[in-house]
Design an enzyme around this catalytic site. Structure first.
Site, PDB file in Angstrom:
ATOM      1  N   ASP A 180       0.857  -1.186   0.000  1.00  0.00           N
ATOM      2  CA  ASP A 180       0.000   0.000   0.000  1.00  0.00           C
ATOM      3  C   ASP A 180       0.891   1.232   0.000  1.00  0.00           C
ATOM      4  O   ASP A 180       1.648   1.468   0.950  1.00  0.00           O
ATOM      5  CB  ASP A 180      -0.919   0.007   1.222  1.00  0.00           C
ATOM      6  CG  ASP A 180      -1.847   1.213   1.242  1.00  0.00           C
ATOM      7  OD1 ASP A 180      -2.823   1.219   0.480  1.00  0.00           O
ATOM      8  OD2 ASP A 180      -1.570   2.160   2.008  1.00  0.00           O
ATOM      9  N   GLU A 264      -1.915  -1.262  -6.005  1.00  0.00           N
ATOM     10  CA  GLU A 264      -3.163  -0.655  -6.446  1.00  0.00           C
ATOM     11  C   GLU A 264      -2.958   0.125  -7.737  1.00  0.00           C
ATOM     12  O   GLU A 264      -1.848   0.598  -8.027  1.00  0.00           O
ATOM     13  CB  GLU A 264      -3.706   0.283  -5.360  1.00  0.00           C
ATOM     14  CG  GLU A 264      -4.205  -0.424  -4.121  1.00  0.00           C
ATOM     15  CD  GLU A 264      -4.735   0.556  -3.094  1.00  0.00           C
ATOM     16  OE1 GLU A 264      -5.933   0.524  -2.786  1.00  0.00           O
ATOM     17  OE2 GLU A 264      -3.929   1.362  -2.592  1.00  0.00           O
ATOM     18  N   CYS A 317     -12.646  -4.494   5.933  1.00  0.00           N
ATOM     19  CA  CYS A 317     -11.974  -5.128   7.065  1.00  0.00           C
ATOM     20  C   CYS A 317     -11.192  -6.332   6.568  1.00  0.00           C
ATOM     21  O   CYS A 317     -11.726  -7.197   5.858  1.00  0.00           O
ATOM     22  CB  CYS A 317     -13.002  -5.549   8.118  1.00  0.00           C
ATOM     23  SG  CYS A 317     -12.269  -6.433   9.522  1.00  0.00           S
ATOM     24  N   CYS A 320     -12.852  -9.778   8.532  1.00  0.00           N
ATOM     25  CA  CYS A 320     -14.146 -10.394   8.230  1.00  0.00           C
ATOM     26  C   CYS A 320     -14.749  -9.913   6.919  1.00  0.00           C
ATOM     27  O   CYS A 320     -15.734 -10.490   6.455  1.00  0.00           O
ATOM     28  CB  CYS A 320     -15.135 -10.134   9.364  1.00  0.00           C
ATOM     29  SG  CYS A 320     -15.556  -8.375   9.598  1.00  0.00           S
ATOM     30  N   CYS A 336     -13.362  -2.045  12.898  1.00  0.00           N
ATOM     31  CA  CYS A 336     -14.442  -2.856  12.335  1.00  0.00           C
ATOM     32  C   CYS A 336     -15.578  -2.946  13.339  1.00  0.00           C
ATOM     33  O   CYS A 336     -15.369  -3.295  14.513  1.00  0.00           O
ATOM     34  CB  CYS A 336     -13.928  -4.242  11.978  1.00  0.00           C
ATOM     35  SG  CYS A 336     -15.184  -5.322  11.262  1.00  0.00           S
ATOM     36  N   CYS A 339     -16.399  -7.387  13.594  1.00  0.00           N
ATOM     37  CA  CYS A 339     -15.570  -8.304  14.384  1.00  0.00           C
ATOM     38  C   CYS A 339     -14.752  -7.599  15.446  1.00  0.00           C
ATOM     39  O   CYS A 339     -14.058  -8.249  16.227  1.00  0.00           O
ATOM     40  CB  CYS A 339     -14.645  -9.097  13.463  1.00  0.00           C
ATOM     41  SG  CYS A 339     -13.415  -8.087  12.583  1.00  0.00           S
ATOM     42  N   ASP A 346      -3.402   1.814   6.685  1.00  0.00           N
ATOM     43  CA  ASP A 346      -2.543   1.396   5.582  1.00  0.00           C
ATOM     44  C   ASP A 346      -2.201  -0.089   5.662  1.00  0.00           C
ATOM     45  O   ASP A 346      -2.153  -0.784   4.638  1.00  0.00           O
ATOM     46  CB  ASP A 346      -1.261   2.227   5.563  1.00  0.00           C
ATOM     47  CG  ASP A 346      -1.542   3.708   5.342  1.00  0.00           C
ATOM     48  OD1 ASP A 346      -2.572   4.019   4.716  1.00  0.00           O
ATOM     49  OD2 ASP A 346      -0.745   4.541   5.798  1.00  0.00           O
TER      50      ASP A 346
END
Length: 404
Positions: A180, A264, A317, A320, A336, A339, A346
């Site tokens: 990232d 990305e 997330c 999950c 999150c 969960c 990052d």
């Protein structure tokens, strides 16, 4: 040429037949014929220089005209390309290219160039001359350029390189890694490693401002102004070299130590439109990282996977799969609500990028360093990761040797 092009458009508006339209010198052979017919009148000094300097300029003009016409007809992707403009001395990169003639390394410390002769270089070329002598490499061209008052000779070399069919385990410590890229940290890996952003331009900003003020206050056309311009260019070149060196070390380490690298499809052009982020984004060199990974993964037998532009890596997330569509750039921690996972934003994005390869149906396709993009199903309409797009195109680079 522009007058002939305008006349041609006017004739088209009159409905004239294509055979009667004014001819426009557009292709490289036509441009060479036009130049040969006019060079003795417009440039009586042309024979004092190598013909390759003119041929290189005509070739670049032909390419620019082709891009212009293809853009107008919709055959070229990307932003609209305008009509070619003249390069202004001192405002553009000074360079010319040799493709024919007696050029190349003369010895380990000298290069030979047509019309110029032997020139001593600042770095020994023993590695290049030995490969050329035994036939392992062959010259394809030479580009002479000037940067910050220093002349460089860049050789385009063709060589047969063994590309491994599958990743080798030598020097590899990990399998798939998500990377990232960002501004606060140059890169955050899914392994938990954080690569600091050196911010080369920001570190030299005070010196650049002082040099820029001294240049602006100097008298135009004076010797002092030329000296201050050279000093300012030297600072810029040093910053660029430092940034490039750091990016090469990072990308080489990633390509050698991991089997699959997932990045990305960043929209760098859109990110720099933000006035508050433009300088910081430009200082990181995100597009350069992807460009280097594209060919280095081929060299070292690893794979480069480019995630889809709209994949919400930061908003999902990594534990999950719950999504937070209201996450903003100011939120540096992902919490999150499903969960209860609390993780750095990052790092969460990097882990999601690593999971993307395992979830992708096209994982078995060997990208071999190409721009292989994974398309995710079930996109959320109107929900996208801010600041993502195509980072740049791949191009090959030759070895650059500074002239003394």
């Amino acid at each position: 040429m522009k007058a002939a092009f305008a006349q041609r458009d006017a004739e088209k508006s009159y409905g004239l037949d294509g055979d009667l339209l004014t001819p426009v010198p557009w292709t490289l052979p036509v441009l060479r014929l036009a130049w040969n017919a006019a060079k003795r009148d417009v440039a009586p000094w042309w024979d004092e220089c190598s013909k390759e300097a003119y041929s290189a300029g005509l070739d670049q003009l032909a390419r620019a005209l082709k891009n212009f016409t293809d853009s107008r007809k919709g055959k070229r992707k990307g932003r609209r390309v305008g009509f070619p403009r003249f390069k202004k001395r001192g405002k553009a990169r000074d360079s010319f290219r040799y493709t024919t003639g007696a050029y190349g390394p003369a010895t380990d410390l000298y290069v030979k160039l047509p019309r110029i002769g032997r020139v001593k270089v600042g770095e020994p070329m023993g590695a290049l001359t030995s490969r050329l002598a035994d036939g392992r490499e062959r010259l394809g061209g030479a580009t002479v350029s000037r940067t910050a008052g220093r002349w460089f000779v860049s050789f385009t070399v063709g060589a047969d390189r063994d590309v491994p069919e599958r990743p080798t385990r030598r020097q590899r410590t990990g399998g798939t890694v998500g990377v990232d890229l960002g501004v606060k940290h140059l890169a955050v890996l899914s392994t938990g490693e954080t690569v600091a952003n050196p911010k080369r331009h920001a570190a030299a900003l005070r010196t650049l401002r002082r040099a820029s003020r001294a240049y602006a206050r100097s008298k135009p056309g004076s010797a002092g102004r030329r000296q201050r311009a050279a000093g300012l260019a030297t600072i810029h070149a040093r910053v660029a070299n430092q940034r490039r060196d750091g990016l090469h070390k990072l990308t080489t380490r990633l390509a050698r130590s991991h089997d699959v690298i997932v990045v990305e499809d960043l929209h760098v052009a859109g990110m720099v439109r933000n006035r508050r982020l433009a300088r910081a984004v430009s200082d990181t060199g995100m597009a350069e990282i992807r460009r280097q990974l594209t060919y280095k993964t081929v060299w070292y037998g690893s794979r480069l996977v480019v995630a889809d532009r709209w994949y919400p890596s930061s908003k999902t997330c990594s534990g999950c799969g719950w999504r937070n569509p209201s996450l903003t750039l100011a939120d540096r921690t992902f919490a999150c609500q499903s969960c209860g996972l609390v993780i750095d934003r990052d790092l969460n994005a990097a882990i999601n990028l690593r999971h993307l390869v395992a979830a992708s149906t096209s994982e078995t396709v060997n990208a071999r360093g190409a721009d292989h993009k994974t398309r995710m199903s079930g996109r959320v309409a109107g929900k996208r990761e801010p600041g993502t797009a195509k980072a740049g195109q791949t191009r090959s680079a030759g070895a650059q040797v500074p002239a003394a």
